[in-house]
Write a protein that holds these residues in place. Structure first.
Motif, PDB file in Angstrom:
ATOM      1  N   LEU A 164       0.760  -1.189   0.171  1.00  0.00           N
ATOM      2  CA  LEU A 164      -0.198  -0.120  -0.028  1.00  0.00           C
ATOM      3  C   LEU A 164       0.720   1.419   0.025  1.00  0.00           C
ATOM      4  O   LEU A 164       2.061   1.168   1.184  1.00  0.00           O
ATOM      5  N   SER A 181       2.201   4.668   1.154  1.00  0.00           N
ATOM      6  CA  SER A 181       2.366   5.609   2.240  1.00  0.00           C
ATOM      7  C   SER A 181       3.049   6.541   2.806  1.00  0.00           C
ATOM      8  O   SER A 181       2.634   7.196   4.036  1.00  0.00           O
ATOM      9  N   THR A 208      -2.475  10.788   4.687  1.00  0.00           N
ATOM     10  CA  THR A 208      -2.976   9.438   4.055  1.00  0.00           C
ATOM     11  C   THR A 208      -3.779   8.725   5.002  1.00  0.00           C
ATOM     12  O   THR A 208      -4.649   8.156   4.919  1.00  0.00           O
ATOM     13  N   THR A 209      -2.927   8.231   6.249  1.00  0.00           N
ATOM     14  CA  THR A 209      -3.743   7.803   7.010  1.00  0.00           C
ATOM     15  C   THR A 209      -4.665   7.551   7.492  1.00  0.00           C
ATOM     16  O   THR A 209      -6.380   7.573   7.778  1.00  0.00           O
ATOM     17  N   LYS A 222      -7.016   9.213   3.213  1.00  0.00           N
ATOM     18  CA  LYS A 222      -7.377   8.493   3.058  1.00  0.00           C
ATOM     19  C   LYS A 222      -8.614   7.219   2.606  1.00  0.00           C
ATOM     20  O   LYS A 222      -8.019   6.690   4.319  1.00  0.00           O
ATOM     21  N   ARG A 270      -7.308   4.820  -0.658  1.00  0.00           N
ATOM     22  CA  ARG A 270      -5.762   4.377  -0.820  1.00  0.00           C
ATOM     23  C   ARG A 270      -5.515   3.363  -1.952  1.00  0.00           C
ATOM     24  O   ARG A 270      -6.163   2.844  -2.119  1.00  0.00           O
ATOM     25  N   THR A 315      -8.733  -2.104   4.020  1.00  0.00           N
ATOM     26  CA  THR A 315      -7.914  -2.144   2.418  1.00  0.00           C
ATOM     27  C   THR A 315      -7.400  -3.327   1.475  1.00  0.00           C
ATOM     28  O   THR A 315      -7.971  -3.493   0.936  1.00  0.00           O
TER      29      THR A 315
END
Length: 308
Positions: free
Chosen positions: A128, A130, A141-142, A145, A150, A187
């Motif tokens: 992924l 990250s 992003t954490t 997203k 993602r 995810t």
């Protein structure tokens, strides 16, 4: 209310089963395909305000047998038992004479099947995207997203898809904290990546985010345990060049050289530093095939065919 936030049960053979998990405050998790940014943001923030079930005695009831252990300061627990089990086995976990709900929607039981090889992979910037090289972008992003937004890494997505024809067992070993367990599971599920046991670092509180103080030996210890408990299994290792994967894999290869068939390392940045190239060269010097692929490389199945 305390719940079993994360649970892994791995049945290695008829005489050995490994159980690991985390207990904290929480509620049942239902995976949803279309979660909005605000809901995603709120759920992620809430995960850092959980109260761990610290230093408590727990009872694991499996197939009419009781096994007793204690959680650590982060609510984590692990135990190895000399018993067989399968998907039909009934398990309950209780503390202070109160049964604790197992709230994850992701599979928690994994039976080690016969296969030519098994796969051990990192998650962040390996399967992924990250942005671990940029602390700010990683946080954004954490937090912002959502699962459907993602991005996966195309090379490793193709690699994992190709390996499925060999029916290996998959293990994801990451330095991400268990707070993100549901997010990572959702995810993986959303992108149809192979489901495997997730080994993450202990739960963090919100005030530990800037200085998490995670164990540098986490990955090595997890991988060593998997290799030692799996008989004569061979492994393919997948990682990247941002979070000491090459250094960890070098230690693993030195200790279990005959068990490692192939290593894939993703180059995350546009160029390789001298240190990264030397780390790769050290892996190659151990005699195990290494594929250090660049950002826009495409997976070549022949790389796997040649060593299987």
């Amino acid at each position: 209310m305390y719940v079993v936030w994360q649970l892994i049960i791995i049945n290695f053979n008829s005489k050995h089963t490994y159980i690991e998990g985390s207990i904290c405050s929480g509620k049942h998790h239902n995976r949803k395909e279309n979660v909005g940014k605000l809901t995603h943001f709120a759920n992620t923030i809430k995960s850092y305000f959980k109260t761990p079930y610290s230093k408590q005695n727990i009872n694991i009831h499996l197939n009419n047998q009781n096994y007793y252990t204690q959680t650590d300061e982060n609510g984590g627990f692990s135990i190895s038992i000399d018993q067989d089990c399968d998907r039909s086995s009934k398990i309950t976990i209780s503390g202070n004479n109160q049964m604790l709900d197992i709230v994850q929607s992701y599979p928690f039981f994994f039976k080690i099947s016969e296969s030519k090889f098994d796969v051990i992979s990192d998650i962040d910037d390996t399967i992924l995207v990250s942005h671990t090289l940029n602390h700010f972008k990683r946080i954004v992003t954490t937090l912002l997203k959502t699962t459907q937004k993602r991005k996966t890494v195309p090379y490793t997505e193709s690699l994992l898809e190709y390996t499925q024809q060999y029916k290996p067992n998959y293990f994801y070993v990451s330095r991400s904290e268990r707070n993100l367990f549901n997010l990572l599971c959702d995810t993986i599920s959303y992108h149809n990546l192979p489901k495997g046991a997730l080994f993450l670092t202990p739960l963090l509180k919100w005030n530990q985010l800037l200085k998490p103080n995670k164990s540098k030996s986490h990955k090595f210890h997890i991988i060593s345990r998997l290799i030692e408990q799996s008989g004569n299994k061979s492994y393919v290792l997948i990682g990247d060049d941002t979070q000491q994967d090459m250094q960890v894999y070098l230690e693993v290869i030195k200790k279990y050289r005959s068990r490692i068939k192939l290593v894939f390392i993703r180059q995350v940045g546009p160029i390789r530093t001298e240190f990264q190239q030397k780390s790769c060269d050290a892996l190659v010097a151990e005699g195990v095939p290494v594929n250090y692929f660049k950002p826009f490389d495409k997976f070549n199945p022949d790389l796997l065919k040649n060593v299987i």
